[in-house]
Motif scaffolding. Structure first.
Motif, PDB file in Angstrom:
ATOM      1  N   TYR A   2     -31.599  -3.685  16.536  1.00 38.05           N
ATOM      2  CA  TYR A   2     -32.335  -4.725  17.258  1.00 38.05           C
ATOM      3  C   TYR A   2     -32.572  -5.990  16.422  1.00 38.05           C
ATOM      4  O   TYR A   2     -32.230  -7.098  16.845  1.00 38.05           O
ATOM      5  CB  TYR A   2     -33.656  -4.137  17.758  1.00 38.05           C
ATOM      6  CG  TYR A   2     -34.576  -5.103  18.421  1.00 38.05           C
ATOM      7  CD1 TYR A   2     -34.261  -5.653  19.653  1.00 38.05           C
ATOM      8  CD2 TYR A   2     -35.768  -5.475  17.823  1.00 38.05           C
ATOM      9  CE1 TYR A   2     -35.114  -6.542  20.285  1.00 38.05           C
ATOM     10  CE2 TYR A   2     -36.629  -6.356  18.447  1.00 38.05           C
ATOM     11  CZ  TYR A   2     -36.302  -6.887  19.667  1.00 38.05           C
ATOM     12  OH  TYR A   2     -37.148  -7.774  20.271  1.00 38.05           O
ATOM     13  N   ASP A   4     -31.189  -7.014  13.610  1.00 40.39           N
ATOM     14  CA  ASP A   4     -29.920  -7.636  13.211  1.00 40.39           C
ATOM     15  C   ASP A   4     -29.324  -8.422  14.375  1.00 40.39           C
ATOM     16  O   ASP A   4     -28.835  -9.537  14.202  1.00 40.39           O
ATOM     17  CB  ASP A   4     -28.919  -6.575  12.741  1.00 40.39           C
ATOM     18  CG  ASP A   4     -29.351  -5.900  11.455  1.00 40.39           C
ATOM     19  OD1 ASP A   4     -30.110  -6.502  10.675  1.00 40.39           O
ATOM     20  OD2 ASP A   4     -28.921  -4.749  11.240  1.00 40.39           O
ATOM     21  N   PHE A   5     -29.365  -7.833  15.566  1.00 36.32           N
ATOM     22  CA  PHE A   5     -28.833  -8.494  16.754  1.00 36.32           C
ATOM     23  C   PHE A   5     -29.595  -9.780  17.050  1.00 36.32           C
ATOM     24  O   PHE A   5     -28.993 -10.823  17.321  1.00 36.32           O
ATOM     25  CB  PHE A   5     -28.876  -7.538  17.946  1.00 36.32           C
ATOM     26  CG  PHE A   5     -28.252  -8.102  19.188  1.00 36.32           C
ATOM     27  CD1 PHE A   5     -26.870  -8.211  19.293  1.00 36.32           C
ATOM     28  CD2 PHE A   5     -29.029  -8.534  20.243  1.00 36.32           C
ATOM     29  CE1 PHE A   5     -26.284  -8.747  20.436  1.00 36.32           C
ATOM     30  CE2 PHE A   5     -28.460  -9.058  21.389  1.00 36.32           C
ATOM     31  CZ  PHE A   5     -27.081  -9.165  21.486  1.00 36.32           C
ATOM     32  N   ARG A   6     -30.917  -9.717  16.997  1.00 39.37           N
ATOM     33  CA  ARG A   6     -31.738 -10.911  17.228  1.00 39.37           C
ATOM     34  C   ARG A   6     -31.327 -12.029  16.271  1.00 39.37           C
ATOM     35  O   ARG A   6     -31.155 -13.173  16.674  1.00 39.37           O
ATOM     36  CB  ARG A   6     -33.227 -10.594  17.054  1.00 39.37           C
ATOM     37  CG  ARG A   6     -33.847  -9.868  18.209  1.00 39.37           C
ATOM     38  CD  ARG A   6     -35.324  -9.583  17.952  1.00 39.37           C
ATOM     39  NE  ARG A   6     -36.089 -10.783  17.698  1.00 39.37           N
ATOM     40  CZ  ARG A   6     -36.660 -11.550  18.636  1.00 39.37           C
ATOM     41  NH1 ARG A   6     -36.539 -11.232  19.910  1.00 39.37           N
ATOM     42  NH2 ARG A   6     -37.351 -12.615  18.309  1.00 39.37           N
ATOM     43  N   GLN A   8     -28.504 -12.447  14.745  1.00 38.43           N
ATOM     44  CA  GLN A   8     -27.150 -12.916  15.040  1.00 38.43           C
ATOM     45  C   GLN A   8     -27.090 -13.867  16.236  1.00 38.43           C
ATOM     46  O   GLN A   8     -26.184 -14.692  16.311  1.00 38.43           O
ATOM     47  CB  GLN A   8     -26.227 -11.725  15.273  1.00 38.43           C
ATOM     48  CG  GLN A   8     -25.941 -10.951  14.013  1.00 38.43           C
ATOM     49  CD  GLN A   8     -25.219  -9.650  14.281  1.00 38.43           C
ATOM     50  OE1 GLN A   8     -24.873  -9.330  15.410  1.00 38.43           O
ATOM     51  NE2 GLN A   8     -24.993  -8.888  13.230  1.00 38.43           N
ATOM     52  N   THR A  43     -30.831  -1.676  19.553  1.00 38.69           N
ATOM     53  CA  THR A  43     -30.864  -2.948  20.274  1.00 38.69           C
ATOM     54  C   THR A  43     -31.380  -2.780  21.698  1.00 38.69           C
ATOM     55  O   THR A  43     -32.233  -3.553  22.147  1.00 38.69           O
ATOM     56  CB  THR A  43     -29.467  -3.593  20.290  1.00 38.69           C
ATOM     57  OG1 THR A  43     -29.046  -3.773  18.943  1.00 38.69           O
ATOM     58  CG2 THR A  43     -29.475  -4.926  20.999  1.00 38.69           C
ATOM     59  N   THR A  62     -34.794 -11.463  24.095  1.00 36.91           N
ATOM     60  CA  THR A  62     -33.438 -11.185  23.622  1.00 36.91           C
ATOM     61  C   THR A  62     -32.445 -11.235  24.779  1.00 36.91           C
ATOM     62  O   THR A  62     -31.403 -11.897  24.687  1.00 36.91           O
ATOM     63  CB  THR A  62     -33.384  -9.824  22.902  1.00 36.91           C
ATOM     64  OG1 THR A  62     -34.329  -9.852  21.822  1.00 36.91           O
ATOM     65  CG2 THR A  62     -32.007  -9.534  22.358  1.00 36.91           C
TER      66      THR A  62
END
Length: 72
Positions: A2, A4-6, A8, A43, A62
């Motif tokens: 989660y 890391d995705f945010r 990116q 995520t 997100t």
């Protein structure tokens, strides 16, 4: 994951479970499942748990960023 995705997609990383949602019961459940490690949160779980919703939208910050990117 989660956070890391945010990062990116241009959002800030969360630093506490309480930033994810104001629902204290949900915070404790997620904290327990992920052994108190916010960076381990999946995520999908993090996205669905988000308490902040942009005005007039039924999904969190997100998913909103993804929606905007796809709609552009």
């Amino acid at each position: 994951r989660y956070n890391d995705f945010r990062e990116q997609i241009g959002l800030k990383r969360l630093t506490s479970f309480e930033q994810l949602t104001s629902d204290k019961k949900l915070v404790e459940k997620i904290r327990k499942v992920y052994n108190n490690n916010l960076d381990s949160v999946d995520t999908l779980i993090g996205s669905l748990a988000e308490g902040y919703r942009p005005a007039n939208y039924g999904f969190g910050e997100t998913a909103f960023q993804i929606f905007i990117a796809m709609a552009s």
